[in-house]
Write a protein that holds these residues in place. Sequence first.
Motif, PDB file in Angstrom:
ATOM      1  N   ARG A  64     -40.214 -23.799  46.519  1.00  0.00           N
ATOM      2  CA  ARG A  64     -40.596 -22.936  45.409  1.00  0.00           C
ATOM      3  C   ARG A  64     -41.981 -22.320  45.595  1.00  0.00           C
ATOM      4  O   ARG A  64     -42.300 -21.307  44.967  1.00  0.00           O
ATOM      5  CB  ARG A  64     -40.557 -23.720  44.093  1.00  0.00           C
ATOM      6  N   ASP A  65     -42.821 -22.902  46.447  1.00  0.00           N
ATOM      7  CA  ASP A  65     -44.157 -22.358  46.685  1.00  0.00           C
ATOM      8  C   ASP A  65     -44.190 -21.325  47.813  1.00  0.00           C
ATOM      9  O   ASP A  65     -45.270 -20.850  48.155  1.00  0.00           O
ATOM     10  CB  ASP A  65     -45.142 -23.482  47.018  1.00  0.00           C
ATOM     11  N   ARG A  66     -43.041 -20.985  48.351  1.00  0.00           N
ATOM     12  CA  ARG A  66     -42.980 -20.055  49.472  1.00  0.00           C
ATOM     13  C   ARG A  66     -42.645 -18.644  48.981  1.00  0.00           C
ATOM     14  O   ARG A  66     -41.500 -18.350  48.638  1.00  0.00           O
ATOM     15  CB  ARG A  66     -41.918 -20.523  50.473  1.00  0.00           C
ATOM     16  N   PRO A  67     -43.620 -17.732  48.953  1.00  0.00           N
ATOM     17  CA  PRO A  67     -43.320 -16.367  48.508  1.00  0.00           C
ATOM     18  C   PRO A  67     -42.457 -15.587  49.478  1.00  0.00           C
ATOM     19  O   PRO A  67     -41.886 -14.555  49.108  1.00  0.00           O
ATOM     20  CB  PRO A  67     -44.710 -15.733  48.367  1.00  0.00           C
ATOM     21  N   ASP A  68     -42.364 -16.071  50.712  1.00  0.00           N
ATOM     22  CA  ASP A  68     -41.531 -15.382  51.704  1.00  0.00           C
ATOM     23  C   ASP A  68     -40.063 -15.769  51.588  1.00  0.00           C
ATOM     24  O   ASP A  68     -39.213 -15.178  52.264  1.00  0.00           O
ATOM     25  CB  ASP A  68     -42.027 -15.701  53.116  1.00  0.00           C
ATOM     26  N   LEU A  69     -39.754 -16.747  50.728  1.00  0.00           N
ATOM     27  CA  LEU A  69     -38.374 -17.208  50.559  1.00  0.00           C
ATOM     28  C   LEU A  69     -37.934 -16.967  49.117  1.00  0.00           C
ATOM     29  O   LEU A  69     -38.735 -17.000  48.192  1.00  0.00           O
ATOM     30  CB  LEU A  69     -38.262 -18.700  50.891  1.00  0.00           C
ATOM     31  N   ASP A  70     -36.652 -16.747  48.936  1.00  0.00           N
ATOM     32  CA  ASP A  70     -36.108 -16.543  47.597  1.00  0.00           C
ATOM     33  C   ASP A  70     -35.584 -17.883  47.085  1.00  0.00           C
ATOM     34  O   ASP A  70     -34.395 -18.180  47.199  1.00  0.00           O
ATOM     35  CB  ASP A  70     -34.990 -15.493  47.639  1.00  0.00           C
ATOM     36  N   ALA A  71     -36.491 -18.692  46.532  1.00  0.00           N
ATOM     37  CA  ALA A  71     -36.113 -20.051  46.149  1.00  0.00           C
ATOM     38  C   ALA A  71     -36.417 -20.346  44.683  1.00  0.00           C
ATOM     39  O   ALA A  71     -36.431 -21.511  44.277  1.00  0.00           O
ATOM     40  CB  ALA A  71     -36.851 -21.057  47.037  1.00  0.00           C
ATOM     41  N   THR A  72     -36.648 -19.316  43.860  1.00  0.00           N
ATOM     42  CA  THR A  72     -36.927 -19.533  42.451  1.00  0.00           C
ATOM     43  C   THR A  72     -35.793 -18.980  41.598  1.00  0.00           C
ATOM     44  O   THR A  72     -34.899 -18.295  42.093  1.00  0.00           O
ATOM     45  CB  THR A  72     -38.259 -18.885  42.044  1.00  0.00           C
ATOM     46  N   SER A  73     -35.843 -19.242  40.309  1.00  0.00           N
ATOM     47  CA  SER A  73     -34.730 -18.895  39.417  1.00  0.00           C
ATOM     48  C   SER A  73     -34.752 -17.449  38.943  1.00  0.00           C
ATOM     49  O   SER A  73     -33.732 -16.935  38.474  1.00  0.00           O
ATOM     50  CB  SER A  73     -34.748 -19.809  38.182  1.00  0.00           C
ATOM     51  N   HIS A  74     -35.906 -16.791  38.991  1.00  0.00           N
ATOM     52  CA  HIS A  74     -36.077 -15.419  38.481  1.00  0.00           C
ATOM     53  C   HIS A  74     -35.754 -15.340  36.979  1.00  0.00           C
ATOM     54  O   HIS A  74     -35.263 -14.317  36.499  1.00  0.00           O
ATOM     55  CB  HIS A  74     -35.208 -14.424  39.261  1.00  0.00           C
ATOM     56  N   LEU A  75     -36.059 -16.404  36.262  1.00  0.00           N
ATOM     57  CA  LEU A  75     -35.772 -16.432  34.821  1.00  0.00           C
ATOM     58  C   LEU A  75     -37.006 -16.180  33.960  1.00  0.00           C
ATOM     59  O   LEU A  75     -36.909 -16.201  32.731  1.00  0.00           O
ATOM     60  CB  LEU A  75     -35.156 -17.774  34.436  1.00  0.00           C
ATOM     61  N   SER A  76     -38.153 -15.931  34.568  1.00  0.00           N
ATOM     62  CA  SER A  76     -39.367 -15.787  33.762  1.00  0.00           C
ATOM     63  C   SER A  76     -39.289 -14.588  32.826  1.00  0.00           C
ATOM     64  O   SER A  76     -39.696 -14.679  31.662  1.00  0.00           O
ATOM     65  CB  SER A  76     -40.604 -15.684  34.654  1.00  0.00           C
ATOM     66  N   ALA A  77     -38.764 -13.464  33.293  1.00  0.00           N
ATOM     67  CA  ALA A  77     -38.651 -12.296  32.400  1.00  0.00           C
ATOM     68  C   ALA A  77     -37.611 -12.522  31.299  1.00  0.00           C
ATOM     69  O   ALA A  77     -37.895 -12.265  30.121  1.00  0.00           O
ATOM     70  CB  ALA A  77     -38.350 -11.040  33.200  1.00  0.00           C
ATOM     71  N   PRO A  78     -36.402 -12.993  31.614  1.00  0.00           N
ATOM     72  CA  PRO A  78     -35.451 -13.279  30.533  1.00  0.00           C
ATOM     73  C   PRO A  78     -35.980 -14.266  29.498  1.00  0.00           C
ATOM     74  O   PRO A  78     -35.729 -14.111  28.300  1.00  0.00           O
ATOM     75  CB  PRO A  78     -34.234 -13.840  31.270  1.00  0.00           C
ATOM     76  N   LEU A  79     -36.748 -15.264  29.934  1.00  0.00           N
ATOM     77  CA  LEU A  79     -37.347 -16.190  28.981  1.00  0.00           C
ATOM     78  C   LEU A  79     -38.418 -15.490  28.141  1.00  0.00           C
ATOM     79  O   LEU A  79     -38.520 -15.724  26.930  1.00  0.00           O
ATOM     80  CB  LEU A  79     -37.960 -17.385  29.712  1.00  0.00           C
ATOM     81  N   ALA A  80     -39.190 -14.623  28.759  1.00  0.00           N
ATOM     82  CA  ALA A  80     -40.247 -13.926  28.029  1.00  0.00           C
ATOM     83  C   ALA A  80     -39.693 -13.010  26.953  1.00  0.00           C
ATOM     84  O   ALA A  80     -40.286 -12.879  25.873  1.00  0.00           O
ATOM     85  CB  ALA A  80     -41.116 -13.129  29.008  1.00  0.00           C
ATOM     86  N   TYR A  81     -38.556 -12.365  27.219  1.00  0.00           N
ATOM     87  CA  TYR A  81     -37.961 -11.452  26.240  1.00  0.00           C
ATOM     88  C   TYR A  81     -36.942 -12.156  25.343  1.00  0.00           C
ATOM     89  O   TYR A  81     -36.386 -11.533  24.436  1.00  0.00           O
ATOM     90  CB  TYR A  81     -37.300 -10.267  26.946  1.00  0.00           C
ATOM     91  N   GLY A  82     -36.687 -13.423  25.609  1.00  0.00           N
ATOM     92  CA  GLY A  82     -35.782 -14.180  24.759  1.00  0.00           C
ATOM     93  C   GLY A  82     -34.315 -13.909  25.012  1.00  0.00           C
ATOM     94  O   GLY A  82     -33.479 -14.122  24.133  1.00  0.00           O
ATOM     95  N   GLN A  83     -33.965 -13.467  26.207  1.00  0.00           N
ATOM     96  CA  GLN A  83     -32.556 -13.227  26.518  1.00  0.00           C
ATOM     97  C   GLN A  83     -31.814 -14.498  26.902  1.00  0.00           C
ATOM     98  O   GLN A  83     -30.583 -14.506  26.963  1.00  0.00           O
ATOM     99  CB  GLN A  83     -32.433 -12.199  27.631  1.00  0.00           C
TER     100      GLN A  83
END
Length: 439
Positions: free
Chosen positions: A216-235
Amino acid sequence: MTSVWWVRRDARLADNPALVSAQEDGPAAAVAVWTPAIRLWSGRRRAHLARVWWSLREDTGGALGVRRGPADDAVLAVAREHDAPVVWAAQEFSPAGVREQEAVAAALRADGRELRFIGSPYAVAPGRVRKGDGTEFKVFTPFLRAWREHGWRSPAPDADPDGFVRVESDVDLDQRAAHGDADDPLAERAEFREARIHDQLADFLAGDIDRYASERDRPDLDATSHLSAPLAYGQIHPRTVLAASSRLRSDAARKFESEVAWREFHADVLHHHPRAQRESLTPVIPEDAWATGSEADEAFMAWRDGRTGFPLVDAGMRELAATGTMHNRVRMVVASFLVKDLHLPWQRGAAYFRKALLDYDHAQNQLNWQWVAGTGRDAAPYFRIFNPESQAKKFDPDRRYVERWLPELDTPAYPEPMVDHKAEREVSLADFQRGKELR
């Protein structure tokens, strides 16, 4: 009897107690408010919000109304139009959210109507997780344990997509989305449809979460959930996320849940200390240590524009400019560089992130900046100073991340480092020592 659902940070049909309550006695009137404060957002954020509400309007069969103006005026107007005695909403805890809901409650009360709260943007509402003596937690790890022990409710049943009455709009969401793109064009568009976000969560838990703890600490890899924006907007609600992850018996799933807990810890801190949105909770260096004047302004602009001469810092700021997002590890590095290499106050970086981030969350942003600056609750100590070069070697070992965002890297067009990191580190440590002597 018609009730009103006031859409706040809960733009969804799934796991939405306020909406379910509004539909209990019949079809609900749903209203979202394009407030004056939204004008201060970046074009990117305005465009994304317009798409989120456009998607919600589609999911409600076109019934969602979007009104412009202060929330108290808009919500009261819809309640009057539909003769609704009750408005249901999720409770907010940030200083601005509290002020807004107090104004709405007062306007409704003066008109013989009522604002009722149920639910919040958190699995456990701020203020509920406390020590045995009733005081707040100041350190994350014991908060995490108590947060888990406290637990949270199961997700609410899905709302009825046909259970709405139509509310007229005076905001053109299509125009708002297009105008936002013109102001601040996106290199890539974030997902904004509720159904796709649930698919995204399911896909992550079925696959990439196995790599989450280690990568999860590797910006060169796609290893995160990408849920930060949906959580921020409440989706999507964090309770929904936790209910899904709890079915997995893995260390990676527990680590993922702890990152959700950080979001809730920061909201709890801001709830107890509203001043933390602007003030350091623990001042650590003398005020005269901060850089000021034209040279400080020029340094800030170099940081903002991604031309510091430190590839990981510059790549992160370029990613932010192009997409409105930035990998969390890189956020820590660029924040540390601003505060401890350029000696600029954390509030200045937090204000820029507030404008630029697509996934902006007030408590997260302010308290994460305080964490890096060493001034917050359970903060990294001030003498922890990220070395941007060693961080790049550790977390972007093949330079795939920096090369993606810095096409001029390794050419004469790329600038030399604007500061000597080792020397600036010593300055920061000396400032920290002076601060200790003054306290």
